[in-house]
Design a protein around this motif. Structure first.
Motif, short mmCIF file in Angstrom:
data_model
loop_
_atom_site.label_atom_id
_atom_site.label_comp_id
_atom_site.label_asym_id
_atom_site.label_seq_id
_atom_site.Cartn_x
_atom_site.Cartn_y
_atom_site.Cartn_z
N ASP A 88 0.84 -1.19 0.00
CA ASP A 88 0.00 0.00 0.00
C ASP A 88 0.87 1.24 0.00
N ASP A 90 0.51 5.42 0.22
CA ASP A 90 -0.42 6.51 0.51
C ASP A 90 -0.20 7.70 -0.42
N TYR A 121 -2.03 3.03 -10.20
CA TYR A 121 -1.93 3.46 -8.80
C TYR A 121 -3.31 3.74 -8.22
N ASN A 125 -4.95 2.09 -5.07
CA ASN A 125 -5.01 2.97 -3.90
C ASN A 125 -6.02 4.10 -4.16
N GLY A 128 -5.49 7.15 -2.26
CA GLY A 128 -4.12 7.66 -2.27
C GLY A 128 -4.00 8.95 -3.05
#
Length: 206
Positions: A88, A90, A121, A125, A128
């Motif tokens: 993961d 952020d 991405y 995420n 994110g």
């Protein structure tokens, strides 16, 4: 210092795992080429490590991963990103495309590859944050190519609603103390300047 120096190409060959994630911390990935990797300087002198020092000094709970790979193109980034996103992330600072420009790669291909990295991405995420680092290339391939290459980054930032570091190396100019003898890669002092340029945008998302 909680800074992970990871040569992802070698890790892939030897099936070495990514660094274990601290459950209590968030992660910032600098995904780029030799500028991010810190070619020609010590790893602790490269700008991602300097960012980690800033973060630590403020008591913020973020781990920085240096995902730079010397010689990386945007196409290489597309091939590499899925493996890296097993962990993961952020925040991702995306610094790729410079080697495409130096090789005169078709601009549509570079933009499409960067978009694929952004899409991958965001799929992995959804909460994110991506920060896009603008790049520029020398004018040896012609002013039209140089200008259109530079335009890729604000275009992608607008189309994806992403924050943009307009030109990550713009403040280095041609100063000898900031650029190595190859005329491309930053010296330790140059990385200090890049870190300040990146931090100006990044700090708003921590």
């Amino acid at each position: 210092m909680r800074f992970f120096i990871t040569t992802f190409f070698l890790c892939t060959i030897f099936s070495i795992s990514l660094p274990a994630q601290n459950a209590d911390s968030k992660t910032i990935l600098f995904f780029g080429d030799s500028i991010t990797a810190g070619l020609g300087v010590q790893q602790e002198q490269a700008f991602p490590a300097i960012i980690q020092e800033k973060i630590d000094s403020l008591g913020l709970n973020y781990e920085v991963i240096n995902g730079g790979l010397s010689g990386e193109t945007s196409a290489g980034g597309v091939r590499r990103i899925d493996w890296i996103l097993r962990r993961d992330i952020d925040i991702m600072v995306l610094e790729l495309g410079g080697n495409d420009g130096l090789r005169g790669i078709d601009l549509r291909s570079t933009k499409d590859n960067l978009q694929q990295i952004i899409d991958k991405y965001q799929a992995k995420n959804p909460d994110g944050q991506i920060i896009l680092a603008g790049m520029q290339v020398p004018p040896n391939l012609g002013q039209e190519y140089t200008s259109q290459f530079q335009d890729i980054y604000p275009e992608l930032a607008e189309e994806n609603d992403l924050p943009l570091i307009p030109l990550i190396m713009n403040k280095l100019g041609g100063e000898e103390e900031l650029i190595q003898g190859d005329g491309i890669h930053p010296t330790p002092k140059g990385h200090d300047v890049i870190a300040e340029t990146v931090w100006y945008v990044l700090k708003e998302y921590l």
